[in-house]
Scaffold this active site. Sequence first.
Site, PDB file in Angstrom:
ATOM      1  N   CYS A 162       0.840  -1.283  -0.022  1.00  0.00           N
ATOM      2  CA  CYS A 162       0.047   0.030   0.081  1.00  0.00           C
ATOM      3  C   CYS A 162       0.841   1.158  -0.083  1.00  0.00           C
ATOM      4  O   CYS A 162       0.212   2.482  -0.070  1.00  0.00           O
ATOM      5  CB  CYS A 162      -1.009  -0.001   1.203  1.00  0.00           C
ATOM      6  SG  CYS A 162      -2.021  -1.385   1.288  1.00  0.00           S
ATOM      7  N   HIS A 294      -3.180   8.013   5.706  1.00  0.00           N
ATOM      8  CA  HIS A 294      -3.335   6.584   5.221  1.00  0.00           C
ATOM      9  C   HIS A 294      -4.665   6.256   5.550  1.00  0.00           C
ATOM     10  O   HIS A 294      -5.499   5.525   4.478  1.00  0.00           O
ATOM     11  CB  HIS A 294      -2.217   5.377   5.642  1.00  0.00           C
ATOM     12  CG  HIS A 294      -2.102   4.412   5.064  1.00  0.00           C
ATOM     13  ND1 HIS A 294      -2.014   4.374   3.611  1.00  0.00           N
ATOM     14  CD2 HIS A 294      -2.434   3.166   5.435  1.00  0.00           C
ATOM     15  CE1 HIS A 294      -1.857   2.900   3.184  1.00  0.00           C
ATOM     16  NE2 HIS A 294      -2.218   2.338   4.344  1.00  0.00           N
ATOM     17  N   GLU A 305      -1.994   5.257  13.434  1.00  0.00           N
ATOM     18  CA  GLU A 305      -1.702   6.443  12.779  1.00  0.00           C
ATOM     19  C   GLU A 305      -1.890   7.973  13.277  1.00  0.00           C
ATOM     20  O   GLU A 305      -1.044   8.951  13.441  1.00  0.00           O
ATOM     21  CB  GLU A 305      -2.561   6.694  11.256  1.00  0.00           C
ATOM     22  CG  GLU A 305      -2.164   7.745  10.402  1.00  0.00           C
ATOM     23  CD  GLU A 305      -2.563   7.660   9.003  1.00  0.00           C
ATOM     24  OE1 GLU A 305      -2.205   8.437   7.823  1.00  0.00           O
ATOM     25  OE2 GLU A 305      -3.600   6.740   8.735  1.00  0.00           O
ATOM     26  N   LYS A 326      -9.900   7.811   1.130  1.00  0.00           N
ATOM     27  CA  LYS A 326     -10.300   6.467   0.874  1.00  0.00           C
ATOM     28  C   LYS A 326     -11.766   6.373   1.285  1.00  0.00           C
ATOM     29  O   LYS A 326     -12.244   5.356   0.829  1.00  0.00           O
ATOM     30  CB  LYS A 326      -9.455   5.625   1.842  1.00  0.00           C
ATOM     31  CG  LYS A 326      -7.916   5.228   1.257  1.00  0.00           C
ATOM     32  CD  LYS A 326      -7.181   4.215   2.209  1.00  0.00           C
ATOM     33  CE  LYS A 326      -5.623   4.142   1.769  1.00  0.00           C
ATOM     34  NZ  LYS A 326      -4.927   5.273   2.200  1.00  0.00           N
ATOM     35  N   HIS A 331      -9.565   2.122  -1.107  1.00  0.00           N
ATOM     36  CA  HIS A 331      -8.527   1.836  -0.849  1.00  0.00           C
ATOM     37  C   HIS A 331      -7.693   1.176  -2.342  1.00  0.00           C
ATOM     38  O   HIS A 331      -7.874   0.137  -2.513  1.00  0.00           O
ATOM     39  CB  HIS A 331      -7.912   0.938   0.338  1.00  0.00           C
ATOM     40  CG  HIS A 331      -6.425   0.647   0.775  1.00  0.00           C
ATOM     41  ND1 HIS A 331      -5.509   1.053  -0.021  1.00  0.00           N
ATOM     42  CD2 HIS A 331      -6.162   0.596   2.018  1.00  0.00           C
ATOM     43  CE1 HIS A 331      -4.301   0.809   0.540  1.00  0.00           C
ATOM     44  NE2 HIS A 331      -4.729   0.500   1.880  1.00  0.00           N
ATOM     45  N   PHE A 390       1.356  -2.803   4.642  1.00  0.00           N
ATOM     46  CA  PHE A 390       1.752  -4.368   5.061  1.00  0.00           C
ATOM     47  C   PHE A 390       3.367  -4.669   4.819  1.00  0.00           C
ATOM     48  O   PHE A 390       3.926  -4.338   3.788  1.00  0.00           O
ATOM     49  CB  PHE A 390       1.065  -5.387   4.279  1.00  0.00           C
ATOM     50  CG  PHE A 390      -0.345  -5.497   4.873  1.00  0.00           C
ATOM     51  CD1 PHE A 390      -0.632  -4.732   5.967  1.00  0.00           C
ATOM     52  CD2 PHE A 390      -1.178  -6.414   4.281  1.00  0.00           C
ATOM     53  CE1 PHE A 390      -2.262  -5.155   6.457  1.00  0.00           C
ATOM     54  CE2 PHE A 390      -2.512  -6.466   4.318  1.00  0.00           C
ATOM     55  CZ  PHE A 390      -3.062  -6.032   5.716  1.00  0.00           C
TER      56      PHE A 390
END
Length: 403
Positions: A162, A294, A305, A326, A331, A390
Amino acid sequence: MRRVVITGQGTINALGHDVPATLEAMREGRCGIGPLQLRDVDRLSVRIGGQVTDYDAETLFNRQQIALYDRFTQFTLIAAREALDGSGLTFAGDLATRSGVVFGTAGGGVNTWDENYRSVYEEGKNRVHPFVVPKLMNNAAASHVSMEWNLKGPSYTVATACASSNHAMGQAFQCIRVGACDVMVTGGSEAMLSFGGIKAWEGLRVMSKDACRPFSANRNGMVQGEGAAVFIFEEYEHAKRRGAEILAEVVGFAMTSDAADIVMPSKQGAARAISGALADGRLNPEDVGYINAHGTGTAANDKVECAAVADAFGQHADDLMISSTKSMHGHLIGGTGAVELLACIMALKDGVIAPTIGYEEPDPECALDVVPNEAREARVGAVLSNAFAFGGLNAVLALRSAP
């Protein structure tokens, strides 16, 4: 160190097939997430996504091109054309050799994988199209952009889940800043909304079945999207000499690794990336007015975050606006940072902060100004774009208003 500016932008995503349509949707807080239209959707437990609708590849590409272009490559070429047309650049001679391409994608030709697995395993065919490999490879989009516009400098693809787009754009920024190139075409693309692509994500149990609600206490997971965004990064003096319109300046970039867990985010790793981008851009915390988060809408990401932002910004965190687009476009995995950079440029250029839609209940662990549900007019001089992937891979870009 040379200065780097943005002189073109293009996109196709669930909110719009170009930049004006996308920004209008962001200003209106419109949701591009809806019921998926794809084969075997009834076999999926997750049936929503930020899908590009009203899209017909056959009206945009000929049969030979469609045989070579996976959906993620098609999206990239569409976005690249808009960005390059807007920049006014043509590539020949020395400029062609000093211009390159860096794109991010996590999955590459996922639709091609999906279609050909079906062909072999489900339909029992023993042969596939001879172009399957060049169609599905992760670097296909970068290579086709390079060939289409005669870009002969460094051209490659970054795949860091991502964070792929932010890593790619950071690499493009550094290429120009150190003098290796004068122009870089950069951004990211993803087209993972196929049966196999969604089924794989279902296995992680991080997907929402109804909506993406970043930072809201009742959030219940992420929603996949698809699309691309492409930008023209250019050395400042080069852009100024030719009278180009400058949309924003890229001033800083940092990347870190959590070195901790393959899926769980780390506050420390994210905070170090944020602080690193500020330091690289010679920005003080109080210089930054907006962060495009994010903000996946998962329980773990959003609170981590927010904690990372609070750590990096200290007492100034309460003065920041932070939102996750998002919630509107989904996403885009490897392409997500690129589409989100559009919101950063809109904040700097137009003074409009894109909202976090779907926000319903305050979460004490996400107690920042998340610009809930409605866009906001505000003048900001510097912004950050966060991407945390990830694998514990973090990439943060810092931008200023056009010089």
